[in-house]
Each structure stands twice: as structure tokens, then as C-alpha cells.
Design a protein around this motif. Structure first.
Motif, PDB file in Angstrom:
ATOM      1  N   PHE A  26       0.796  -1.226   0.000  1.00  0.00           N
ATOM      2  CA  PHE A  26       0.000   0.000   0.000  1.00  0.00           C
ATOM      3  C   PHE A  26       0.825   1.270   0.000  1.00  0.00           C
ATOM      4  CE2 PHE A  26      -2.957  -3.208   1.509  1.00  0.00           C
ATOM      5  CZ  PHE A  26      -4.088  -2.915   0.757  1.00  0.00           C
ATOM      6  N   GLY A  27       2.134   1.155   0.189  1.00  0.00           N
ATOM      7  CA  GLY A  27       3.002   2.314   0.043  1.00  0.00           C
ATOM      8  C   GLY A  27       3.096   3.190   1.277  1.00  0.00           C
ATOM      9  N   PRO A  28       3.610   4.412   1.104  1.00  0.00           N
ATOM     10  CA  PRO A  28       3.944   5.278   2.240  1.00  0.00           C
ATOM     11  C   PRO A  28       2.753   5.775   3.050  1.00  0.00           C
ATOM     12  CG  PRO A  28       4.214   6.457   0.169  1.00  0.00           C
ATOM     13  CD  PRO A  28       4.004   5.021  -0.186  1.00  0.00           C
ATOM     14  N   VAL A  29       1.536   5.633   2.554  1.00  0.00           N
ATOM     15  CA  VAL A  29       0.376   6.075   3.347  1.00  0.00           C
ATOM     16  C   VAL A  29      -0.056   5.009   4.340  1.00  0.00           C
ATOM     17  CG1 VAL A  29      -0.468   7.593   1.522  1.00  0.00           C
ATOM     18  CG2 VAL A  29      -1.297   5.226   1.651  1.00  0.00           C
ATOM     19  N   CYS A  30       0.615   3.852   4.320  1.00  0.00           N
ATOM     20  CA  CYS A  30       0.189   2.713   5.141  1.00  0.00           C
ATOM     21  C   CYS A  30       1.228   2.380   6.203  1.00  0.00           C
ATOM     22  CB  CYS A  30      -0.054   1.491   4.256  1.00  0.00           C
ATOM     23  SG  CYS A  30      -0.562  -0.002   5.148  1.00  0.00           S
ATOM     24  N   GLU A  31       0.752   2.045   7.382  1.00  0.00           N
ATOM     25  CA  GLU A  31       1.597   1.568   8.475  1.00  0.00           C
ATOM     26  C   GLU A  31       0.974   0.292   9.024  1.00  0.00           C
ATOM     27  OE1 GLU A  31       3.136   3.998  12.165  1.00  0.00           O
ATOM     28  OE2 GLU A  31       1.162   3.150  12.632  1.00  0.00           O
ATOM     29  N   VAL A  32       1.817  -0.706   9.279  1.00  0.00           N
ATOM     30  CA  VAL A  32       1.347  -1.970   9.852  1.00  0.00           C
ATOM     31  C   VAL A  32       2.122  -2.233  11.130  1.00  0.00           C
ATOM     32  CG1 VAL A  32       0.925  -4.422   9.440  1.00  0.00           C
ATOM     33  CG2 VAL A  32       0.895  -2.811   7.516  1.00  0.00           C
ATOM     34  N   VAL A  33       1.392  -2.559  12.192  1.00  0.00           N
ATOM     35  CA  VAL A  33       2.009  -2.755  13.508  1.00  0.00           C
ATOM     36  C   VAL A  33       1.576  -4.109  14.070  1.00  0.00           C
ATOM     37  CG1 VAL A  33       2.349  -1.797  15.811  1.00  0.00           C
ATOM     38  CG2 VAL A  33       1.865  -0.264  13.893  1.00  0.00           C
ATOM     39  N   LEU A  34       2.551  -4.869  14.547  1.00  0.00           N
ATOM     40  CA  LEU A  34       2.278  -6.169  15.174  1.00  0.00           C
ATOM     41  C   LEU A  34       2.485  -6.033  16.682  1.00  0.00           C
ATOM     42  CD1 LEU A  34       1.645  -9.194  14.723  1.00  0.00           C
ATOM     43  CD2 LEU A  34       4.117  -9.574  14.509  1.00  0.00           C
ATOM     44  N   HIS A  35       1.442  -6.372  17.443  1.00  0.00           N
ATOM     45  CA  HIS A  35       1.471  -6.209  18.900  1.00  0.00           C
ATOM     46  C   HIS A  35       1.480  -7.550  19.627  1.00  0.00           C
ATOM     47  CE1 HIS A  35       0.730  -1.855  19.335  1.00  0.00           C
ATOM     48  NE2 HIS A  35      -0.028  -1.959  18.271  1.00  0.00           N
ATOM     49  N   ASP A  36       2.246  -7.602  20.721  1.00  0.00           N
ATOM     50  CA  ASP A  36       2.212  -8.711  21.666  1.00  0.00           C
ATOM     51  C   ASP A  36       1.632  -8.158  22.967  1.00  0.00           C
ATOM     52  OD1 ASP A  36       2.639 -10.726  23.467  1.00  0.00           O
ATOM     53  OD2 ASP A  36       4.757 -11.015  22.994  1.00  0.00           O
ATOM     54  N   TYR A  37       0.360  -8.472  23.242  1.00  0.00           N
ATOM     55  CA  TYR A  37      -0.331  -7.901  24.391  1.00  0.00           C
ATOM     56  C   TYR A  37       0.160  -8.452  25.729  1.00  0.00           C
ATOM     57  CZ  TYR A  37      -3.826  -5.649  21.383  1.00  0.00           C
ATOM     58  OH  TYR A  37      -4.470  -4.858  20.464  1.00  0.00           O
ATOM     59  N   ARG A  38       1.045  -9.443  25.686  1.00  0.00           N
ATOM     60  CA  ARG A  38       1.601  -9.934  26.946  1.00  0.00           C
ATOM     61  C   ARG A  38       2.512  -8.891  27.586  1.00  0.00           C
ATOM     62  NH1 ARG A  38       4.098 -15.422  24.657  1.00  0.00           N
ATOM     63  NH2 ARG A  38       4.545 -13.931  22.969  1.00  0.00           N
ATOM     64  N   ARG A  39       2.924  -7.899  26.797  1.00  0.00           N
ATOM     65  CA  ARG A  39       3.806  -6.843  27.286  1.00  0.00           C
ATOM     66  C   ARG A  39       3.197  -5.484  26.933  1.00  0.00           C
ATOM     67  NH1 ARG A  39       9.263  -8.134  24.349  1.00  0.00           N
ATOM     68  NH2 ARG A  39       7.784  -8.303  22.622  1.00  0.00           N
ATOM     69  N   PRO A  40       2.186  -5.027  27.662  1.00  0.00           N
ATOM     70  CA  PRO A  40       1.494  -3.772  27.317  1.00  0.00           C
ATOM     71  C   PRO A  40       2.422  -2.569  27.199  1.00  0.00           C
ATOM     72  CG  PRO A  40       0.276  -4.963  29.008  1.00  0.00           C
ATOM     73  CD  PRO A  40       1.594  -5.656  28.865  1.00  0.00           C
ATOM     74  N   GLU A  41       3.448  -2.520  28.057  1.00  0.00           N
ATOM     75  CA  GLU A  41       4.335  -1.351  28.056  1.00  0.00           C
ATOM     76  C   GLU A  41       5.310  -1.353  26.881  1.00  0.00           C
ATOM     77  OE1 GLU A  41       4.143  -3.598  30.453  1.00  0.00           O
ATOM     78  OE2 GLU A  41       3.152  -2.636  32.152  1.00  0.00           O
ATOM     79  N   GLY A  42       5.457  -2.505  26.210  1.00  0.00           N
ATOM     80  CA  GLY A  42       6.356  -2.602  25.053  1.00  0.00           C
ATOM     81  C   GLY A  42       5.802  -3.596  24.053  1.00  0.00           C
ATOM     82  N   SER A  43       4.540  -3.406  23.684  1.00  0.00           N
ATOM     83  CA  SER A  43       3.835  -4.432  22.908  1.00  0.00           C
ATOM     84  C   SER A  43       4.215  -4.490  21.436  1.00  0.00           C
ATOM     85  CB  SER A  43       2.318  -4.210  23.013  1.00  0.00           C
ATOM     86  OG  SER A  43       1.935  -3.029  22.331  1.00  0.00           O
TER      87      SER A  43
END
Length: 233
Positions: A26-43
Motif C-alpha cells: 500500500f506504500g507510504p500512506v500505510c503503516e502496519v504494527v504487530l502487537h504482543d499484548y503480553r507486554r502492554p508497556e512494550g507491545s
């Protein structure tokens, strides 16, 4: 528990290249983030793109906190529109990750900067004599520091009441703690201490208000008992 963590780690590893693939598509207008909720402060465990300025090791936003608060009842949130603190208009989708026991442990989030598209639409709407706007889009705090996210949520709820903590009566104070609890604030390590400091009350008083708010509602956050925060000193 160890096998469950291994399964979750494997899922996150498998999704890491997907993060780069979606963002590249999708190019520069798109951001994808992968979260690990086991570590809320550094997910944030993987990120591609720069719509919200997230970085690996950054904290979850209030969207992730809300998912934590809902526990097993959490659902995917798709195609919702929000604004960053800097005013950038973003369309997002948060797709929850579940293990083989159906427990939520993370999320794959896609954020698209729709500001330019919205401006073009506004121009076309003006030319066509119609109007459309996302002016009512809520503001979401995206930040690598979990404290800033908690502060923003607290400020928002106090502003909504049009009061300072000292100006709230008991029922509104309890409502404030219940609202923060429903949004997953107290699932974050040391959040109770942070909220107490911001409100100018003792840690013990903050725990008392939280306990009373939960008791008045007849439930506890995430289906757990009120000692949840004691496990995270």
C-alpha cells in the motif's frame, strides 16, 4: 503455560514478514504494527511504515488497552477513523490474534493516512456542491511511552466532565475509575500509581476507588479479582 507461550511466539514470528508485505503493497500512506499484548508497556514487536510514528518496543494505544479490558469478549475493530494527537486523520483496522485456546494475546493493526484522500474528497465535494468530513473523528494517542497514553486517557475523561478531580463528587469519581478500568488502563503495569499521582491522591485511595467502582458495577476487569494490579508492583 510454556507451550502456550511457544505457540504465541511462533504466530508472531510467522506474521512478522506479513507486516512488511502489507506496508510495501500500500506504500507510504500505510503503516502496519504487530502487537504482543503480553507486554502492554512494550507491545510493538514489528512495524513497517510511519503513519503514527510507532517503533519496535513501543507501548500499545488505548485501542489495545480496550481489547485487554474486554478479555474473551474482545472483537476485531475494522475500518474505524481516528485522529492522532498531531491531527493526522487515520483509518485503521485492529485484527486480534488468538491462540489455540481462543485467548487474545496480540493484534495486527493497519493504519492508513487518509488525510490527503480526505482533502481531495473535500475539493470534489465542494465542486459538486456536497460536503463530507471526518471532523467528529475521535482523537487517539499513539505513542511509544505507555505513560503518555494513560495520561491522555485520564485528561480526556476529566475534560469530558469539565472538572478537576477535586471538583468531582464521589459518584463521578467512581465513574471516572470505572471508565478508565473499562478502557484497560489498569491492565498496564504501574498505571494505578500513575493515575494516583496525576489526581493527587494516595495509591491506597486509588485502589479503594477502583475496588468500589468495580463492586458498584458488579464485575471486575477481565473477569479477575481486584488484586490484579498487586501482581504488577
Amino acid at each position: 503455560m510454556e507451550s502456550q507461550d511457544s505457540e504465541r511466539d511462533a504466530i508472531l514470528r510467522a506474521l512478522t514478514p506479513v507486516v512488511d508485505g502489507i506496508a510495501a503493497t500500500f506504500g507510504p500512506v500505510c503503516e502496519v504494527v504487530l502487537h504482543d499484548y503480553r507486554r502492554p508497556e512494550g507491545s510493538v514487536v514489528a512495524v513497517a511504515g510511519a503513519v503514527t510514528g510507532r517503533t519496535v518496543g513501543g507501548a500499545m494505544s488505548e485501542i489495545g488497552m480496550r481489547a485487554l479490558a474486554r478479555g474473551e469478549d474482545a472483537v476485531d475493530e475494522l475500518n474505524y477513523v481516528t485522529r492522532t494527537g498531531a491531527g493526522k486523520l487515520v483509518k485503521s483496522s485492529t485484527m486480534l490474534l488468538r491462540d489455540s485456546t481462543d485467548a487474545v494475546f496480540g493484534a495486527l493493526c493497519v493504519n492508513v493516512d487518509v488525510g490527503e484522500v480526505d482533502r481531495v474528497q473535500g475539493l470534489l465535494a465542494a465542486l459538486a456542491g456536497t460536503a463530507g468530513t471526518h471532523a467528529d473523528a475521535p482523537v487517539t494517542t499513539f505513542g511509544d511511552d505507555i505513560d503518555s497514553v494513560v495520561d491522555a486517557l485520564l485528561d480526556t475523561h476529566l475534560l469530558r466532565q469539565g472538572q478537576t478531580w477535586a471538583g468531582l463528587d464521589r459518584s463521578r469519581r467512581l465513574a471516572l475509575f470505572r471508565s478508565l478500568d473499562e478502557r484497560g488502563v489498569f491492565a498496564v503495569r504501574r498505571a494505578i500509581e500513575q493515575v494516583a499521582a496525576r489526581l493527587g491522591i494516595s495509591r491506597a485511595s486509588a485502589y479503594s476507588y477502583l475496588s468500589q467502582a468495580r463492586a458498584a458495577h458488579g464485575t471486575t476487569a477481565n473477569g479477575t479479582d481486584d488484586t490484579h494490579q498487586e501482581a504488577h508492583p
